[in-house]
Design an enzyme around this catalytic site. Sequence first.
Site, PDB file in Angstrom:
ATOM      1  CG  ASP A 210      -1.987   1.072   1.197  1.00 53.90           C
ATOM      2  OD1 ASP A 210      -2.525   1.341   0.119  1.00 53.90           O
ATOM      3  OD2 ASP A 210      -2.265   1.662   2.254  1.00 53.90           O
ATOM      4  CB  SER A 235      -6.201   2.748   0.256  1.00 51.60           C
ATOM      5  OG  SER A 235      -4.814   2.963   0.139  1.00 51.60           O
ATOM      6  CD  GLN A 285      -4.355   1.045  -2.959  1.00 47.23           C
ATOM      7  OE1 GLN A 285      -3.791   2.081  -3.288  1.00 47.23           O
ATOM      8  NE2 GLN A 285      -3.996   0.348  -1.889  1.00 47.23           N
TER       9      GLN A 285
END
Length: 293
Positions: A210, A235, A285
């Site tokens: 991430d 995110s 993502q």
Amino acid sequence: MNEPITPLEDLLDLLDLERIEQDVFRGVSRHALIPRVFGGQVAAQALVAAGRTVPEERPAHSLHAYFLRPGDPRVPIVYTVDRIRDGRSFTTRRVVAVQHGQPIFHLSASFQAHEEGLEHQEAMPAAPDPLDLPAPAELLARHADRIGGMGVVERLLRARAAVDLRYVDDPPFASAGEPREPRSQVWFRTNGKLADDPLLHVCLATYVSDMTLLDSVLLAHGRGGWVVGDVVGASLDHAMWFHRPFRADEWLLYDQESPTSQGGRGLARGRIFTQDGRLAVSVIQEGVVRVPR
């Protein structure tokens, strides 16, 4: 007198959740550069919680997650695991992370007993040797003026000290204002050796996954990101597939690209390869990518 712990030991302690009840765990956070919990931390902790309810001989093979609310780094996070299914080959778990009485994160993870099958993979893209690339301290110091001075550099280095992260090309904060191909590559490994527990390596890769995945979205528009303040981001969801065994304390190439951005959101996908060319992990993502007004 106790020896001071290393940044990696501190991160491992962060992932070592307290078991409150059989399927309920509690984790804490570290103060970050932003006033919310780092998304990779929540995802990794949730996967730890799920994995601790699954037999060791069934490693994780996928996760799908949504970031629902910003996490508060000042208070613990409670992770509740639902044992959705225990089949002959696959085990499924659902994890809800809660703070202040509200869910902040939701994860579904699947685990599989080892079996043989058909096998193929994409070829690993070309990339320079990681040791030929600037170390984080060198790279950040080189661009200190762009990101607010050496004070910011020192905070960034402290926040990421457990991981050796090396960019193949200039990161977004170093090339803001110059749109580029929406593609980014980084090498990473932990700053120290890890135990042989496969779940630990998968969770650490989840943590790191991430950190840079939305970089490719920023590159397409010449934006430097939250470090330079020309983009607000977070995110939204995160999915990973773990294809082959790997070690997070050995060099891994994270090859990332963005096929599209629109509506205040950007999509990015990544592939993580071992240094000898095995495709270990696939990642996708979507995140909020807004220009401040």
